[in-house]
Enzyme design. Sequence first.
Site, PDB file in Angstrom:
ATOM      1  N   GLU A  54      35.456  43.118  41.583  1.00  0.00           N
ATOM      2  CA  GLU A  54      34.327  43.929  42.042  1.00  0.00           C
ATOM      3  C   GLU A  54      33.782  44.693  40.849  1.00  0.00           C
ATOM      4  OE1 GLU A  54      35.596  46.961  44.783  1.00  0.00           O
ATOM      5  OE2 GLU A  54      37.495  47.264  43.736  1.00  0.00           O
ATOM      6  N   ASP A  66      33.546  55.308  39.801  1.00  0.00           N
ATOM      7  CA  ASP A  66      32.749  54.139  39.419  1.00  0.00           C
ATOM      8  C   ASP A  66      31.742  54.453  38.320  1.00  0.00           C
ATOM      9  OD1 ASP A  66      33.961  52.749  41.686  1.00  0.00           O
ATOM     10  OD2 ASP A  66      32.595  53.913  42.925  1.00  0.00           O
TER      11      ASP A  66
END
Length: 500
Positions: A178, A14
């Site tokens: 997301e 991420d």
Amino acid sequence: MRYSNPVIQSDYSDPDVIRVGPDFYMVASSFNHVPGVPVLHSKNLAEWRLVNYVFDRIPFPRFDEVQHGQGAWAPSLRFHNGKFYCLIPFPDEGIYVSETEDIYGQWSPLRPLLKGRGYEDPCPIWANGRCYVVFAFVKSRIGFNSKLAVFETDEELKTPAEDYKTVYDGHDIAPNIEGPKFYRRNGFYYILAPAGGVSSGWQVALRSKNIYGPYETKVIQIQGDTEINGPHQGALVDLDDSGERWAFLHFQDMKAYGRVVHLQPAKWVGDWVLCGEVKDDNLPGQPVSGGEYPLDIKTNFKLDPSDEFDGEKLSLIWQTPANRAEGWYEFKRGLKLNCVYHGGEALSDVPQLIMQKVPHLNFSVKTKCKLNLVNDGDEVGFVVFGREYSYICVVRRDGQNYLEIRKGIVGGQCDETLAKSQPYDEPYVTFQMSAKYEPANKLTYKFTFGKVAFTHKFYASKGVWTGAKIGIYARANGVSRGCGTFKFFRVVCTDKRVGG
């Protein structure tokens, strides 16, 4: 100068990246591992070094014990009015923020911005003297996902929000959306986000003249005919102040190798950004396997997994799976790991594991330990850790030391012993491991004690939201003064493409 993807062959999941002047900075997820939220630095987006962490401890008491896969999920990093802000979601506690004027120095204690369960992936943007934060939802905590929302706070992120507004529902055209990242360009607010899932998804861009929408949607990058699955969550970053030169970094899930970081070109077409190789301006880009450095700057930056244990503190490369406690280790002619009692037999629940990310596709590890095992049950060892794990160790039983190899599984009550030795009388032990990449994304390895190789062949398993990890430990089954002093931890890359 050319680079090859991934630019970081390690589990920096991420990634979020910003530019401040001539410097680029990255943060990434750390989950339950501490120190937490790594900070990396680059001059060219292709070569990176680890320079800091945002926090030393997770500020919730339950993280004094191992909490697999929980903790600090996908953070974001921004620079505003002379300060760096890092927004960090804890999916069971809420969204928190830390700040600093010196990214290499001490960060402020974490403070809440939005308390509650089920919030993830926050990213701020400033407008009209206020700060707006976009975020996503964790279905396992809140009962739904595939939506994005925004909450508002003051410019310095001091005032916690009490509510939020949903700005996008991706169930129809961007399921599982997301990891949103906020940007602004040419009068538009943009949200870049992955959709479709970690292993088989794509990148979308949303744009609107208003922070709260409504937002248009465009797919901007897909896997296409490449082998780069996902491509998943990442960051858009400008290369200079012109507003015209950009790049995109994202992760690819490589199972036991973790979520490795790729660098893509990016270009704007009609106020939409397209990432990767763009063959048709009307179609999404596809990931590239490499390319020219975005900036013509060469550095010696790298992530060094080796440690000679000749200083006074651990290298930044090391983390533990729970908050560290006094007495676990000290530096005394090497890294002295004390045989600490924790309870239970499964290694997966032991908080004092000293671990790091898998560093290369193909590599070998050698680490030497001086033994001072005093009581029965004292143990030192080397582990390859994941949901399924295996390890080699020296354990004291009936007043003698023995070599053993074991395996276990996260959530298991005890580990299985696969091989035992005759009594081991040497004062030192050398643990060795060789690892090899096998398509597709399989990491195979075997252990060696000194010059004696075991015949067991293992496949590394990814952890809970992480890649596999490698590391060392000491433990006891009661109060003990036993220890093992590790003299070095040496990692050699055996990838032919980098010259081994």
